[in-house]
Design an enzyme around this catalytic site. Structure first.
Site, PDB file in Angstrom:
ATOM      1  N   GLU A 167      27.128  65.244 -13.697  1.00  0.00           N
ATOM      2  CA  GLU A 167      26.226  64.601 -13.609  1.00  0.00           C
ATOM      3  C   GLU A 167      25.075  64.895 -14.837  1.00  0.00           C
ATOM      4  OE1 GLU A 167      24.545  65.593  -9.539  1.00  0.00           O
ATOM      5  OE2 GLU A 167      26.484  65.156  -8.735  1.00  0.00           O
ATOM      6  N   GLU A 274      35.014  62.522  -5.086  1.00  0.00           N
ATOM      7  CA  GLU A 274      34.227  62.642  -4.120  1.00  0.00           C
ATOM      8  C   GLU A 274      34.139  61.593  -2.946  1.00  0.00           C
ATOM      9  OE1 GLU A 274      30.406  64.659  -5.268  1.00  0.00           O
ATOM     10  OE2 GLU A 274      31.472  65.827  -7.056  1.00  0.00           O
TER      11      GLU A 274
END
Ligand code: G3I
Length: 383
Positions: A167, A274
Site C-alpha cells: 500500500e 486478499e
C-alpha cells in the site's frame, strides 16, 4: 413379415447396444474425471489457491481441517507484519509465524509473507523518534535493512514470496506515493530500497508489490509507473498483488480484467491477494458514523438471505471466469479469510457488524460463493 420383424429387432438391438456403449462412455468419463470437491484439487498445479489465516485458527480442529483440505497456500493475516516480528527494536519474535510455516509444511501448502514494509502494524521506532519526528535517513534505512534482512533470512526456503511493500501508492488524485513514516524518513526511494534489501537477503524468494484499488484507473497508472521505475533501477518485481476487497457490484469485472492485462504487459505475474466480497452497505468509518447511518448498516445479523447469497455466488463465479482467462499470469488467488465468522469485515469500516464475504458460513458450511468458485475451477478450460 417375419423379415420385417427381424429387421426391426435387429435395429432395436443395435440401438440398444449403441446406447449402452455411450452410457458406459459417459459413465467412464465421469468416473475417471469426477468434479473435484476441494479448491486445491480443482486448481491442481495450475494455480495457488490461498487464504489468510491467524495462528490461533490452527488450534480450532474443524477449521484447521478445512484450511488444509481446501487450500494450497496460506498468508499470515497478521503474524508476519513488522509489529508481530520486531515490536521491540532488535528483539525478533518468530514463534507464531513459525507455527504457520510448520502447518503449511505438514499440509503441502506454500507460505506467502505479508508484509515487510507497511505504514500500518509497524512499530513507530522503525522510522520515527520518540517525539514522532522522522528519523535521519541513514538510521531509518538501517532499521529497514536490518528488519528485512533478518526476516527474509529467517524464512529462507520456507516462504515462497514476500509482499515487500504494501500500500505505498496514494489514493488521492495527483499524489503518487502515500505519505508514510518510512517515506518521510527515507524519501521516495524507500520502495526501491526495500526491494533491494529483500533481493539481497534471498535472491531466490519471489518479490511482490501489494495494494488495494490498483485495478481502478488512476491508481492503476500509478502502479504501472512504480513497476517501471523499479525495473529501470534494475530491481525485480515478480508479481503485483491486487488485494481484491470488492463488493457485489463494484468494481466491474471488465475493470479488473483490464488491470490484469495492464500489469501483465509490464512483464509481471498478477496475484489476487486478499479477495473477499463485502455484502454490507459501505458506511463511513468508525467514530464519525452517525446513529442514522448505523441503522440499516447491519441488515444480515440473522443470516444472509438466499437472494444475496446467490448474487454473491454469481459475483465470485464471474470474477473467477476473468482470472482463468490468464493462465500463467494470474498464478495465485488468495482469499482474506475462510469463513464469515473470522473476516476483518465484521469490524470494518465499523466494529461489530455481521458480514458474510467469504466462501463458508459461520458453521463452516459452503455457500453459493464456494460453488461459484469451484465450478469455474472444475471446467476443463479453467486456468
Ligand atoms: O490481537 C488483538 C487482541 O489482543 C485485542 O483484544 C483486539 C481488540 O480489538 O485486537 C486484536 O488485534 C487486532 C488484530 O487485527 C488481530 O485480530 C487489531 O485490533 C486489528 O486492528 C487487526 O486488524 C488487522 C488489520 O489488517 C489491521 O490493519 C486484520 O486482522 C487484518 O486482516 C488486516 O489485514 C489487512 C492487510 O494486512 C492489508 N490489506 C488490508 C487488510 C484488511 O484490513
Amino acid at each position: 413379415m417375419i423379415d420385417q420383424l427381424d429387421r426391426k429387432i435387429v435395429r432395436w438391438c443395435c440401438a440398444a447396444i449403441v446406447c449402452a456403449f455411450s452410457t458406459c462412455a459417459i459413465a467412464a468419463d465421469s468416473t475417471t474425471l469426477p468434479a473435484a470437491t476441494t479448491l486445491r484439487a480443482a486448481a491442481g498445479d495450475r494455480l495457488l489457491i490461498g487464504t489468510a489465516i491467524m495462528a490461533s485458527h490452527l488450534r480450532e480442529p474443524a477449521h484447521a481441517r478445512l484450511l488444509a483440505g481446501q487450500f494450497n497456500a496460506i498468508t499470515g493475516g497478521n503474524e508476519f507484519k513488522p509489529d508481530a516480528l520486531q515490536k521491540i527494536n532488535g528483539k525478533f519474535t518468530f514463534e507464531r509465524a513459525d507455527e504457520i510455516v510448520s502447518f503449511a509444511r505438514e499440509n503441502r501448502m506454500q507460505v506467502i509473507g505479508h508484509t515487510l514494509v507497511w505504514h500500518n502494524q509497524s512499530p513507530k521506532w522503525l522510522y520515527e523518534d520518540a517525539a514522532g519526528k522522522p528519523l535521519a535517513r541513514e538510521t531509518a534505512l538501517e532499521n529497514m535493512r536490518r528488519h528485512i534482512t533478518t526476516v527474509v533470512t529467517h524464512f529462507k526456503g520456507k516462504v515462497k514470496g514476500w509482499d515487500v511493500v504494501n500500500e505505498a501508492i496514494s489514493d488521492g488524485g495527483n499524489d503518487y506515493l502515500r505519505d508514510t513514516p518510512a517515506r518521510r524518513a527515507i524519501g521516495d526511494d524507500y520502495v526501491e530500497k526495500a526491494f533491494e534489501f529483500a533481493r539481497n537477503a534471498d535472491p531466490d524468494v519471489e518479490l511482490y508489490y501489494n495494494d488495494y484499488n490498483i485495478e481502478l484507473p488512476g491508481k492503476r497508472e500509478k502502479c504501472v509507473r512504480l513497476l517501471r521505475e523499479l525495473k529501470a533501477k534494475g530491481l525485480r518485481v515478480d508479481a503485483v498483488g491486487i488485494q481484491g476487497h470488492w463488493q457485489l457490484k463494484h468494481p466491474a469485472a471488465q475493470v479488473i480484467e483490464d488491470a490484469i492485462r495492464a500489469f501483465a504487459a509490464e512483464g509481471v505475474k498478477v496475484h489476487v491477494t486478499e479477495l473477499d466480497i463485502d455484502v454490507l452497505p459501505r458506511t463511513r468509518q468508525g467514530a464519525e458514523i452517525t446513529d442514522t447511518e448505523k441503522e440499516g448498516a447491519n441488515p444480515y445479523v440473522a443470516g444472509l438471505p438466499a437472494d444475496i447469497a446467490g448474487a454473491q455466488g454469481d459475483r465470485y463465479r464471474s470474477l473467477f471466469e476473468v482470472f482463468v482467462k490468464f493462465p500463467g499470469v494470474v498464478t495465485r488467488i488468495t482469499f482474506w479469510g475462510s469463513h464469515d465468522g473470522n473476516t476483518w469485515l465484521n469490524d470494518w469500516p465499523v466494529r461489530g457488524r455481521t458480514n458474510h464475504p467469504l466462501l463458508w458460513d459461520r458453521q463452516l458450511q459452503p455457500k453459493p460463493a464456494f460453488d461459484g468458485v469451484i465450478d469455474v475451477l472444475n471446467k476443463p478450460s479453467g486456468g
